[in-house]
Scaffold this motif. Structure first.
Motif, short mmCIF file in Angstrom:
data_model
loop_
_atom_site.label_atom_id
_atom_site.label_comp_id
_atom_site.label_asym_id
_atom_site.label_seq_id
_atom_site.Cartn_x
_atom_site.Cartn_y
_atom_site.Cartn_z
N LEU A 12 50.79 -88.24 -0.40
CA LEU A 12 51.61 -87.55 -1.43
C LEU A 12 52.38 -86.30 -0.57
N ALA A 19 61.30 -85.83 0.31
CA ALA A 19 62.18 -85.52 -0.80
C ALA A 19 62.89 -84.33 -0.60
N LEU A 67 59.33 -92.08 2.48
CA LEU A 67 59.21 -92.22 1.30
C LEU A 67 58.90 -93.67 0.59
N LEU A 68 59.39 -94.72 1.17
CA LEU A 68 58.96 -96.08 0.91
C LEU A 68 57.39 -96.16 1.34
N GLY A 71 55.30 -94.04 -0.84
CA GLY A 71 55.07 -94.44 -2.34
C GLY A 71 54.31 -95.69 -2.51
N TYR A 72 54.56 -96.75 -1.66
CA TYR A 72 53.95 -97.92 -1.82
C TYR A 72 52.35 -97.75 -1.48
N PHE A 79 46.55 -96.50 -6.85
CA PHE A 79 46.55 -96.71 -8.33
C PHE A 79 46.22 -98.23 -8.46
N HIS A 88 56.88 -93.43 -15.27
CA HIS A 88 57.64 -92.52 -14.10
C HIS A 88 57.83 -92.85 -12.70
N MET A 92 60.96 -93.91 -10.90
CA MET A 92 61.17 -93.16 -9.82
C MET A 92 61.45 -94.47 -8.43
N GLN A 93 60.82 -95.54 -8.79
CA GLN A 93 61.16 -96.63 -7.69
C GLN A 93 62.66 -97.13 -7.91
N MET A 99 69.14 -94.95 -5.09
CA MET A 99 69.70 -93.93 -3.86
C MET A 99 69.82 -94.39 -2.40
N MET A 100 68.89 -95.28 -2.17
CA MET A 100 68.72 -95.65 -0.76
C MET A 100 70.09 -96.60 -0.40
N VAL A 147 65.00 -87.58 -9.97
CA VAL A 147 63.92 -88.49 -9.38
C VAL A 147 62.89 -87.23 -9.27
#
Ligand code: HEM
Length: 158
Positions: A12, A19, A67-68, A71-72, A79, A88, A92-93, A99-100, A147
């Motif tokens: 995180l 970001a 970020l990828l 994030g994953y 989670f 959310h 976000m994804q 954006m990417m 985002v």
């Protein structure tokens, strides 16, 4: 569980810093550097943008990869998959991938042409390409702000 928390903490932190670099860099370019450089002659102004963006875009690639990955890592390592995340994270994804894709188009189309035009000192052509880059960065900045708002507040939506 302590190990999982440690991975989530590191992931995180890197996720948020990525970001900050990407969205903060676009904010600086659009709202600070662009108006400050607007009064320069086309030659120095477009050369300046070529140098500035040439240094910024490698950081954007690094931010996207991080970020990828992070994030994953959070989704699947913390989670337990997309079944365990809130709306959310889906938003976000989705917006993040848009954006990417916009950035990849910017980099491989107008940025390539802009760079070549500046090398040939073709200020009319480079000005047109910079206009396209500006439009995409403006869209991505707006999406990036959304985002960040979604990603940071989403867990409290209830
Ligand atoms: C594209 C795939 C992405 C995935 C799978 C993803 C996943 C995640 C996850 C799982 C969280 C933790 C959510 C929670 O704790 O409730 C998170 C937080 C966050 N993400 Fe993303 N994310 C992605 C893209 C992005 C992008 C593109 C940005 C911004 C440019 C971004 C900015 C943030 C922010 C600011 C947070 C909140 C950090 C905090 O306040 O704790 N994410 N993300």
């Amino acid at each position: 569980m302590a190990g999982t928390n440690a991975i989530a903490t590191v992931a995180l932190t890197l996720h948020t810093l990525s970001a900050v670099v990407w969205v903060g860099g676009m904010f600086f370019a659009r709202l600070v550097l662009a108006p400050a450089a607007a009064s320069l002659e086309p030659g120095p102004r477009l050369t300046l943008w070529s140098r500035v963006l040439g240094r910024f875009f490698p950081w954007v690639f690094a931010a996207i990869i991080l970020l990828l990955l992070t994030g994953y890592a959070l989704v699947f390592g913390f989670f337990g998959g997309f079944g365990g995340v809130g709306l959310h994270v889906h938003l976000m994804q989705g917006i993040g991938i848009l954006m990417m894709l916009l950035f990849l188009h910017l980099y491989f189309a107008p940025w390539r042409r802009f760079h070549a035009a500046v090398a040939q000192q073709d200020w009319a052509a480079s000005g047109r390409q910079l206009g396209q880059i500006r439009t995409i960065v403006t869209i991505n900045l707006a999406l990036g702000v959304i985002v960040v708002a979604i990603g940071s507040s989403g867990r409290y939506w209830g």
